[in-house]
Motif scaffolding. Structure first.
Motif, PDB file in Angstrom:
ATOM      1  N   VAL A 103       0.736  -1.011  -0.108  1.00 17.06           N
ATOM      2  CA  VAL A 103      -0.084   0.113  -0.023  1.00 17.06           C
ATOM      3  C   VAL A 103       0.990   1.089   0.067  1.00 17.06           C
ATOM      4  O   VAL A 103       1.912   1.404   0.958  1.00 17.06           O
ATOM      5  CB  VAL A 103      -1.051   0.184   1.211  1.00 17.06           C
ATOM      6  N   VAL A 104       0.850   2.159  -0.847  1.00 13.93           N
ATOM      7  CA  VAL A 104       1.643   3.270  -1.242  1.00 13.93           C
ATOM      8  C   VAL A 104       0.779   4.338  -0.446  1.00 13.93           C
ATOM      9  O   VAL A 104      -0.313   4.671  -0.463  1.00 13.93           O
ATOM     10  CB  VAL A 104       1.577   3.531  -2.654  1.00 13.93           C
ATOM     11  N   LEU A 105       1.646   5.137   0.224  1.00 14.39           N
ATOM     12  CA  LEU A 105       1.089   6.122   1.335  1.00 14.39           C
ATOM     13  C   LEU A 105       1.870   7.330   1.231  1.00 14.39           C
ATOM     14  O   LEU A 105       2.934   7.531   0.972  1.00 14.39           O
ATOM     15  CB  LEU A 105       0.802   5.879   2.697  1.00 14.39           C
ATOM     16  N   HIS A 106       1.175   8.705   1.201  1.00 18.22           N
ATOM     17  CA  HIS A 106       1.806   9.753   1.289  1.00 18.22           C
ATOM     18  C   HIS A 106       2.133  10.028   2.748  1.00 18.22           C
ATOM     19  O   HIS A 106       1.494   9.783   3.632  1.00 18.22           O
ATOM     20  CB  HIS A 106       1.022  11.131   0.734  1.00 18.22           C
ATOM     21  N   PRO A 107       3.190  10.779   2.914  1.00 18.07           N
ATOM     22  CA  PRO A 107       3.895  10.740   4.260  1.00 18.07           C
ATOM     23  C   PRO A 107       3.101  11.921   4.935  1.00 18.07           C
ATOM     24  O   PRO A 107       3.321  11.955   6.175  1.00 18.07           O
ATOM     25  CB  PRO A 107       5.322  11.044   4.083  1.00 18.07           C
ATOM     26  N   VAL A 108       2.561  12.922   4.250  1.00 17.11           N
ATOM     27  CA  VAL A 108       1.596  13.882   4.798  1.00 17.11           C
ATOM     28  C   VAL A 108       0.577  14.185   3.808  1.00 17.11           C
ATOM     29  O   VAL A 108       0.769  14.219   2.532  1.00 17.11           O
ATOM     30  CB  VAL A 108       2.637  15.070   5.126  1.00 17.11           C
ATOM     31  N   THR A 109      -0.312  14.768   4.490  1.00 18.14           N
ATOM     32  CA  THR A 109      -1.472  14.876   3.596  1.00 18.14           C
ATOM     33  C   THR A 109      -2.190  16.533   3.679  1.00 18.14           C
ATOM     34  O   THR A 109      -3.155  16.890   3.088  1.00 18.14           O
ATOM     35  CB  THR A 109      -2.828  13.838   3.739  1.00 18.14           C
ATOM     36  N   CYS A 110      -1.411  17.293   4.442  1.00 19.68           N
ATOM     37  CA  CYS A 110      -1.578  18.825   4.578  1.00 19.68           C
ATOM     38  C   CYS A 110      -0.492  19.411   4.221  1.00 19.68           C
ATOM     39  O   CYS A 110       0.541  19.050   3.835  1.00 19.68           O
ATOM     40  CB  CYS A 110      -2.079  19.036   6.040  1.00 19.68           C
ATOM     41  N   ASP A 111      -0.404  20.616   4.380  1.00 18.48           N
ATOM     42  CA  ASP A 111       0.545  21.546   4.046  1.00 18.48           C
ATOM     43  C   ASP A 111       1.930  20.994   4.760  1.00 18.48           C
ATOM     44  O   ASP A 111       1.962  21.474   5.865  1.00 18.48           O
ATOM     45  CB  ASP A 111       0.296  23.168   4.342  1.00 18.48           C
ATOM     46  N   SER A 112       2.689  20.727   4.034  1.00 18.47           N
ATOM     47  CA  SER A 112       4.001  20.317   4.696  1.00 18.47           C
ATOM     48  C   SER A 112       4.838  21.273   5.363  1.00 18.47           C
ATOM     49  O   SER A 112       5.593  20.848   6.346  1.00 18.47           O
ATOM     50  CB  SER A 112       4.861  19.379   3.749  1.00 18.47           C
ATOM     51  N   SER A 113       4.497  22.527   5.057  1.00 24.40           N
ATOM     52  CA  SER A 113       5.375  23.691   5.397  1.00 24.40           C
ATOM     53  C   SER A 113       4.851  24.102   7.009  1.00 24.40           C
ATOM     54  O   SER A 113       5.473  24.807   7.583  1.00 24.40           O
ATOM     55  CB  SER A 113       5.683  24.831   4.562  1.00 24.40           C
ATOM     56  N   LYS A 114       3.549  23.543   7.216  1.00 22.99           N
ATOM     57  CA  LYS A 114       2.915  24.025   8.507  1.00 22.99           C
ATOM     58  C   LYS A 114       2.890  22.848   9.499  1.00 22.99           C
ATOM     59  O   LYS A 114       2.226  23.020  10.648  1.00 22.99           O
ATOM     60  CB  LYS A 114       1.683  24.438   8.239  1.00 22.99           C
ATOM     61  N   ILE A 115       3.767  21.801   9.100  1.00 28.62           N
ATOM     62  CA  ILE A 115       3.602  20.509  10.039  1.00 28.62           C
ATOM     63  C   ILE A 115       4.340  21.054  11.426  1.00 28.62           C
ATOM     64  O   ILE A 115       5.517  21.472  11.237  1.00 28.62           O
ATOM     65  CB  ILE A 115       4.127  19.435   9.502  1.00 28.62           C
ATOM     66  N   SER A 116       3.981  20.787  12.478  1.00 26.84           N
ATOM     67  CA  SER A 116       4.613  21.008  13.549  1.00 26.84           C
ATOM     68  C   SER A 116       5.292  20.052  14.304  1.00 26.84           C
ATOM     69  O   SER A 116       5.167  18.849  13.624  1.00 26.84           O
ATOM     70  CB  SER A 116       3.454  21.714  14.871  1.00 26.84           C
ATOM     71  N   GLU A 117       5.935  20.125  15.374  1.00 29.51           N
ATOM     72  CA  GLU A 117       6.901  18.829  15.886  1.00 29.51           C
ATOM     73  C   GLU A 117       5.933  17.981  16.325  1.00 29.51           C
ATOM     74  O   GLU A 117       5.792  16.797  16.367  1.00 29.51           O
ATOM     75  CB  GLU A 117       7.684  19.323  16.939  1.00 29.51           C
ATOM     76  N   THR A 118       4.651  18.530  17.031  1.00 24.86           N
ATOM     77  CA  THR A 118       3.548  17.527  17.376  1.00 24.86           C
ATOM     78  C   THR A 118       3.062  16.832  16.343  1.00 24.86           C
ATOM     79  O   THR A 118       2.830  15.493  16.476  1.00 24.86           O
ATOM     80  CB  THR A 118       2.518  18.442  17.920  1.00 24.86           C
ATOM     81  N   GLY A 119       2.747  17.424  15.245  1.00 27.58           N
ATOM     82  CA  GLY A 119       1.958  16.746  14.126  1.00 27.58           C
ATOM     83  C   GLY A 119       3.086  15.729  13.401  1.00 27.58           C
ATOM     84  O   GLY A 119       2.462  14.404  13.037  1.00 27.58           O
ATOM     85  N   GLU A 120       4.548  16.139  13.579  1.00 27.77           N
ATOM     86  CA  GLU A 120       5.369  15.027  12.956  1.00 27.77           C
ATOM     87  C   GLU A 120       5.399  13.900  13.890  1.00 27.77           C
ATOM     88  O   GLU A 120       5.516  12.764  13.246  1.00 27.77           O
ATOM     89  CB  GLU A 120       6.517  15.786  12.862  1.00 27.77           C
ATOM     90  N   ASN A 121       5.607  13.977  15.201  1.00 28.53           N
ATOM     91  CA  ASN A 121       5.501  13.044  16.148  1.00 28.53           C
ATOM     92  C   ASN A 121       4.223  12.237  15.980  1.00 28.53           C
ATOM     93  O   ASN A 121       4.255  10.898  16.171  1.00 28.53           O
ATOM     94  CB  ASN A 121       5.536  13.344  17.603  1.00 28.53           C
ATOM     95  N   TYR A 122       3.257  12.905  15.932  1.00 32.05           N
ATOM     96  CA  TYR A 122       1.825  12.014  15.621  1.00 32.05           C
ATOM     97  C   TYR A 122       1.820  11.063  14.559  1.00 32.05           C
ATOM     98  O   TYR A 122       1.359  10.089  14.132  1.00 32.05           O
ATOM     99  CB  TYR A 122       0.472  12.727  15.647  1.00 32.05           C
ATOM    100  N   THR A 123       2.513  11.967  13.330  1.00 34.20           N
ATOM    101  CA  THR A 123       2.788  10.896  11.821  1.00 34.20           C
ATOM    102  C   THR A 123       3.621   9.715  12.433  1.00 34.20           C
ATOM    103  O   THR A 123       3.013   8.809  11.853  1.00 34.20           O
ATOM    104  CB  THR A 123       3.416  11.631  11.036  1.00 34.20           C
ATOM    105  N   LYS A 124       4.700   9.875  13.027  1.00 35.83           N
ATOM    106  CA  LYS A 124       5.551   8.595  13.305  1.00 35.83           C
ATOM    107  C   LYS A 124       4.899   7.517  14.023  1.00 35.83           C
ATOM    108  O   LYS A 124       4.937   6.489  13.679  1.00 35.83           O
ATOM    109  CB  LYS A 124       6.808   9.194  13.982  1.00 35.83           C
ATOM    110  N   GLU A 125       3.970   8.050  15.012  1.00 40.25           N
ATOM    111  CA  GLU A 125       3.475   7.206  15.742  1.00 40.25           C
ATOM    112  C   GLU A 125       2.065   6.241  15.011  1.00 40.25           C
ATOM    113  O   GLU A 125       2.127   5.206  15.085  1.00 40.25           O
ATOM    114  CB  GLU A 125       2.710   8.125  16.945  1.00 40.25           C
ATOM    115  N   LEU A 126       1.467   7.182  14.106  1.00 40.19           N
ATOM    116  CA  LEU A 126       0.571   6.702  13.256  1.00 40.19           C
ATOM    117  C   LEU A 126       1.238   5.644  12.305  1.00 40.19           C
ATOM    118  O   LEU A 126       0.625   4.388  12.291  1.00 40.19           O
ATOM    119  CB  LEU A 126      -0.047   7.790  12.506  1.00 40.19           C
TER     120      LEU A 126
END
Length: 269
Positions: A103-126
């Motif tokens: 399954v191919v996934l995008h690593p982010v689906t919102c504006d990548s320039s606005k990803i916070s440290e919290t958002g990035e950590n949530y992404t890693k956990e996801l």
């Protein structure tokens, strides 16, 4: 080299039409599009019937391209993350049922320039939770580099750093790398140990036009020669079918014929 064809080429056609026409055109393997059409679990009224259509087609399923529009990868909102996770988990189950490898996934689906440290950590956990479930199902997760995105989402080195878990592989989109001003051959070399799929299309360097492999500025024969040395990698032709999918399918078929002729003759135009 075998080539898979993305059903996105027939994004505005029913899934059964894509399966029928792709097989008639001589393709044996596909990537099934699951973003707003075909196998998107958010839009399916009868998932069992859709899966059965794919099984009965006789086509091999190399991969499913997971949903990315209106998804919350990168969000700081736990409720949004939870809904996103539910949708992707269902896509992983579809992949298992179709005996698809990835399954191919995008690593982010919102504006990548606005990803916070919290958002990035949530992404890693996801992605850790997704990798756990994918492993249970015998499915691989591949993350794709994005066009004109901020680091680390725009390069193979960035994705390697963001997702060090070896259960998470890579899908290099060569057109995205070109738009990002990166050396595609270097990107292949960086990704090689974890590279299992490669989205192939061409463009003029200004927009992600998803043109046929020889319709643009990318030196595609050099790229495909390099990929041919990586037997685990399947090039997926991710070509837009608009405005005439049937004509585009014929052009895509001919581009593969041209490529095979060049590869056998050792001559590149």
């Amino acid at each position: 080299m075998r080539y898979a064809l993305s059903t996105w080429l027939y994004a505005d056609r029913p899934l059964d039409a894509a399966l029928r026409d792709f097989k008639q055109a001589g393709f044996a393997e596909i990537e099934v599009w699951a973003d707003k059409t075909h196998l998107d679990p958010r839009y399916l009224t009868d998932a069992a019937e859709a899966l059965n259509l794919v099984r009965k087609s006789g086509l091999g399923v190399h991969s499913i391209h997971g949903p990315f529009h209106d998804m919350g990868i990168g969000s700081e909102d736990p409720a949004v993350i939870a809904q996103t996770e539910k949708t992707i988990m269902k896509t992983l189950e579809f992949s298992h049922e179709l005996e698809s490898g990835f399954v191919v996934l995008h690593p982010v689906t919102c504006d990548s320039s606005k990803i916070s440290e919290t958002g990035e950590n949530y992404t890693k956990e996801l992605f850790q939770r997704l990798a756990d479930r994918a492993q249970q199902l015998g499915v691989g997760i591949l993350v794709e580099n994005l066009p004109k995105a901020s680091a680390p989402y725009n390069s193979m080195a960035g994705l390697n750093k963001l997702f060090p878990d070896p259960r998470i592989g890579l899908c290099l989109d060569v057109a995205h790398a070109f738009l990002n001003g990166l050396d595609i051959l270097e990107e292949i070399a960086i990704a090689a140990p974890r590279l299992y799929s490669c989205h192939v299309s061409n463009n003029d360097g200004t927009k992600d036009s998803h043109s046929n492999m020889y319709d643009g500025l990318i030196a595609m024969d050099e790229v495909l020669d390099r990929l041919a040395a990586l037997p685990q990698v399947t090039p997926v032709l991710e070509i837009t079918g608009s405005p005439n999918p049937e004509a585009t399918l014929e052009g895509t078929k001919q581009s593969v014929v041209i490529r095979r002729s060049r590869a056998q003759g050792g001559k590149h135009a």
